[in-house]
Design an enzyme around this catalytic site. Structure first.
Site, short mmCIF file in Angstrom:
data_model
loop_
_atom_site.label_atom_id
_atom_site.label_comp_id
_atom_site.label_asym_id
_atom_site.label_seq_id
_atom_site.Cartn_x
_atom_site.Cartn_y
_atom_site.Cartn_z
N LEU A 107 6.28 -45.45 -37.49
CA LEU A 107 7.51 -45.16 -36.78
C LEU A 107 8.22 -43.89 -37.25
CD1 LEU A 107 9.58 -45.98 -34.68
CD2 LEU A 107 10.67 -47.46 -36.38
N HIS A 108 8.41 -42.96 -36.33
CA HIS A 108 9.08 -41.72 -36.69
C HIS A 108 9.68 -41.04 -35.46
CE1 HIS A 108 5.10 -40.37 -35.36
NE2 HIS A 108 5.63 -39.17 -35.15
#
Lengths: 399, 441
Positions: free
Chosen positions: B242-243
């Site tokens: 997740l980014h």
């Protein structure tokens, strides 16, 4: 050292002959004049008509930025458009929702245009005219039934379709119907009275004529009063902005950086300073006009180590960043140790356009402002300058 | 049938190796100062605690107390200072400011950049593009494998409702902080990765918390030219950890200039609009008070798309005040062989930045010949069709359950098809006359 208010006074006094303010106030219109060369792009003049409409006193407005009249319901896209027009140094006419001092919002036609210096093509001021768009009484609009007012969007959206497709003449009445006003209270859905679409809507010819006339009048006064000082201005750019002068947009961006730094242009003979921050002037005690156009070596003096100066020269030659500790002198001849960081700055072409020099008075080094080390703060200036110079040179050049 | 495409992934970290090399890494101390349990204990990073401002309070302040100017916000300074520091330490693969960039002449103002160093001449890797939600894979590259020097600071909400900064704070491994790291192949100056709860090893999927974090970052930086973006899997995210991404570019993005048309407003005051006159169909969300309101509407929309396996991209613009959402299908088309080779040859993978109008081109000829027409054509391939987009909108509105009036369907048709060009007076009158029932209650 120039105070903010002093700069604001000068903004007019240096350019226009006496009586200009009185002449401007003889105009009935609502308008403001801003100076992009002063940090923060503040209002330097606000007409009586303006103060009346907005409900502020002169002192509450002079020195502040125009965004103070914006608020939560102000259309973001319009704000962006105005910002871009300022950046590109061109005129714009757009509908805008502003807020009075008492917090009440109202719609207006906002017309802004730049005032150029005749000899050098530089933007001297921006003139902003405000023509309120009168609200028409709402007819057959239901009071909102309980919820979000989406029911009202029904009719609104129908009109919106018509509105969006029609030409100006038709829009005249339609817009009045919609009552391009905003919600003044919490009772009904705010959307009812808002322009449903976010694209600039066409206002009536009446408002536009008023705006154009006002701008014309203001420019007339300014031009006339600039003739008397010999520093002419005009509404159109008469020549290409001279080399070595930064566009107002870069000026505005750099003005947000509250640290001591200068920008020097390596492509001009003797690499003169083309920008100096207010903080730099405070640190060194010089006035801006004493600094611009000069190579920064004037800061060095008798006891400055020539080896350090050579180091700086080498870094510039090799287009490398460097940090040195150099003995510099203020205008009053007092010396100070300058922790100086220099870095090349490239523009959108990818080539070096300027060198930025960020100064830290070594004796003040101990103040850890907000916890960012002085070195980090210096680098943040470099970063901010790099972003500004690169981004602002990206578009088709207007200057 | 599994859909895959081959592409050379962008290297975002100096420690990102090819998959084959990844497997050989052992769990024990790796000795390279990474972000895992082998190296993390005792490590310290700057810590920025942002204020979870009540937006109403924020608004009240802004009306009337908007001061002289808005100086560079502290977060801005921190980010720029740390980024420039890493630049001077040579951590980036190239100097992005040395890459030529221009605005393509035309109405839209597409921005093109010639960047020959961004993409590696390596063997392309295979990516699965038919599943938006895929489980986290420890063996693949993830951000715990980056070097600590690539991480700039921790970014967390403040405990006591005030901004705080600690230049050298330990990393709370138990509570896994969110961090900001550099992208070593930057698209623009300041290109960073915001990694929510990095040690949680969350897969690339949006949830309410992580989206709110991103929104807070945008608001906190207070710079309309610092935008955040998100690519779902299947919409050209290459790392399933997740980014969000962000960088600075002080010009308007074409998407921001596109006209919009309001569809509805949620009960929380979030305005949802169609984007008009733009090659990619999408929605823009604005307003809502407090910030959480806007955040939840958008993240719920994203979650809905994820759950329905629709790849999408998100752009957070205007300091968090405007959020663009683009469902897309380019990767699927590519996998099915439906994209022309001409477009494929440019090797432009239309992720959030490209869709927003910022194109990084790796071939000189593409840069020299860049035109609004070409850009439009590429992006038009990315967009969902009118019908499909309509279906997706229905899905979304249902998911975020905003009340839409019954005869929306009729007005929708009426307006959806209407062109952007002015109609004649007669048509307008016809419109007026034929639908009296639509005039509201």
């Amino acid at each position: 050292m120039e105070s903010q208010l002093g700069l604001i006074e000068q903004s007019f006094d240096l350019r226009y002959s006496g009586g200009v303010r009185e002449a401007l106030n003889e105009l009935p219109d609502s308008f403001t004049i801003t100076d992009p060369c002063i940090s923060g792009h503040p209002i330097v003049f606000a007409s009586n008509g303006f103060l009346k409409i907005f409900g502020y006193s002169k002192d509450e407005v002079i020195g502040r930025n125009g965004r103070m009249f914006q608020g939560p319901k102000t259309n973001r896209r319009s704000v962006m458009e105005i910002r871009e027009a300022i950046r590109e140094e061109r005129a714009i006419q757009t509908n805008l929702l502003n807020y009075r001092k008492d917090g009440t919002p109202f719609w207006m036609l906002f017309h802004m245009c730049p005032v150029f210096g005749k000899e050098d093509g530089r933007v001297i001021h921006f003139v902003g005219v405000q023509v309120p768009i009168p609200r028409r009484p709402r007819r057959s609009r239901s009071t909102v039934v309980g919820n979000t007012g989406n029911l009202c969007e029904n009719g609104a959206r129908f009109r919106e379709g018509m509105f969006r497709c029609c030409r100006r003449e038709v829009c005249l009445d339609t817009v009045m119907e919609l009552g391009c006003g905003s919600a003044l209270d919490s009772v009904s859905s705010p959307d009812d009275r808002e322009i449903e679409i976010n694209e600039p809507c066409e206002t009536s010819e009446l408002e536009k004529r008023k705006a154009n006339a006002a701008v014309s009048n203001v420019l007339s006064v300014l031009t006339h009063h600039s003739e008397l000082t010999g520093k002419l201005v005009c509404g159109k750019r008469c020549c290409l902005s001279g080399t070595g002068l930064l566009g107002s947009s870069l000026n505005i961006s750099l003005g947000r950086i509250k640290q001591s730094f200068v920008l020097s242009d390596p492509h001009l003979p003797d690499m003169p300073i083309v920008y100096a921050s207010d903080t730099f002037l405070e640190l060194t005690g010089y006035a801006r006009h004493e600094v611009l156009g000069h190579n920064s070596r004037f800061l060095s003096g008798l006891d400055t180590d020539p080896a350090t100066q050579f180091q700086i020269k080498e870094c510039i030659r090799t287009e490398q960043p460097c940090t040195v500790r150099i003995l510099n002198y203020r205008k009053d001849k007092t010396p100070f140790w300058n922790l100086l960081h220099i870095s090349p700055v490239r523009n959108a072409s990818g080539k070096v356009a300027y060198f930025v020099g960020v100064q830290i008075d070594d004796s003040c080094k101990n103040q850890e402002e907000h916890g960012l080390s002085p070195q980090r703060r210096q680098l943040s200036v470099v970063g901010a300058v790099k972003v500004a110079v690169r981004s602002l040179s990206i578009g088709a050049s207007t200057s | 049938m599994m859909l895959r495409i081959k592409r050379v992934p962008t290297v975002v970290s100096n420690f990102q190796k090819e998959e084959a090399e990844e497997d050989s890494r052992h769990a024990g101390g790796c000795g390279r100062n990474c972000f895992r349990s082998c190296c993390l204990p005792g490590a310290k990073l700057p810590f920025y605690a942002f204020k979870k401002m009540n937006k109403i309070e924020g608004e009240k302040k802004s009306v009337g107390s908007e001061n002289k100017e808005s100086p560079v916000a502290f977060l801005d300074s921190l980010l720029l200072g740390e980024w420039e520091d890493r630049m001077q330490r040579g951590l980036f693969r190239y100097d992005v400011t040395a890459c030529e960039t221009k605005v393509i002449p035309g109405q839209c103002g597409f921005i093109a950049q010639l960047n020959e160093g961004r993409h590696l001449k390596k063997r392309p890797t295979e990516f699965r593009v038919d599943k938006v939600l895929q489980p986290f894979d420890e063996n693949k590259f993830n951000f715990t494998k980056v070097g600590q020097e690539e991480v700039l600071f921790q970014f967390e909400p403040s405990m006591d409702n005030d901004v705080q900064f600690f230049p050298n704070a330990p990393i709370d491994i138990e509570n896994s902080p969110s961090v900001v790291a550099i992208n070593v192949s930057p698209i623009e100056y300041g290109h960073i990765l915001l990694i929510p709860r990095i040690l949680g090893c969350l897969p690339q999927r949006i949830d309410r918390d992580s989206f709110l974090l991103a929104l807070y970052m945008a608001a906190e930086a207070g710079n309309p030219y610092f935008r955040l973006g998100y690519n779902s899997l299947g919409a050209f995210a290459t790392i399933n950890h997740l980014h969000f991404q962000a960088y600075y570019l002080a010009v308007p993005f074409p998407i921001e200039r596109a006209p919009t048309r309001k569809i509805t407003t949620t009960s929380g005051g979030v305005k949802i609009c169609d984007i008009l006159n733009y090659p990619v169909r999408g929605l823009v969300f604005e307003g809502g008070n407090p910030l959480e309101e806007l955040s939840n509407v958008v993240s719920d929309s994203c979650i809905c798309l994820q759950d329905n396996n629709i790849p999408y991209n998100v752009l957070i613009a205007d300091s968090g005040r405007r959020i663009f959402l683009f469902p897309q299908c380019y990767a699927e088309k590519q996998a099915l062989g439906e994209v022309s080779s001409e477009l494929l040859d440019t090797q432009v993978n239309p992720a959030v930045w490209e869709i927003s109008g910022h194109m990084v081109l790796k071939r000189k000829e593409d840069y020299e010949e860049a035109s609004e027409e070409n850009a439009w054509r590429l992006l038009a391939e990315v967009s969902l069709s009118e019908e499909r987009f309509h279906e997706v909108k229905e899905l979304l509105f249902e998911a975020i359950s905003c009340s839409i009036e019954e005869d929306k369907g009729v007005t929708q048709n009426l307006l959806e098809e209407s062109d952007f060009c002015p109609q004649s007076l007669e048509d307008v009158d016809a419109l007026k006359g034929s639908h009296p029932g639509i005039v509201s209650v």
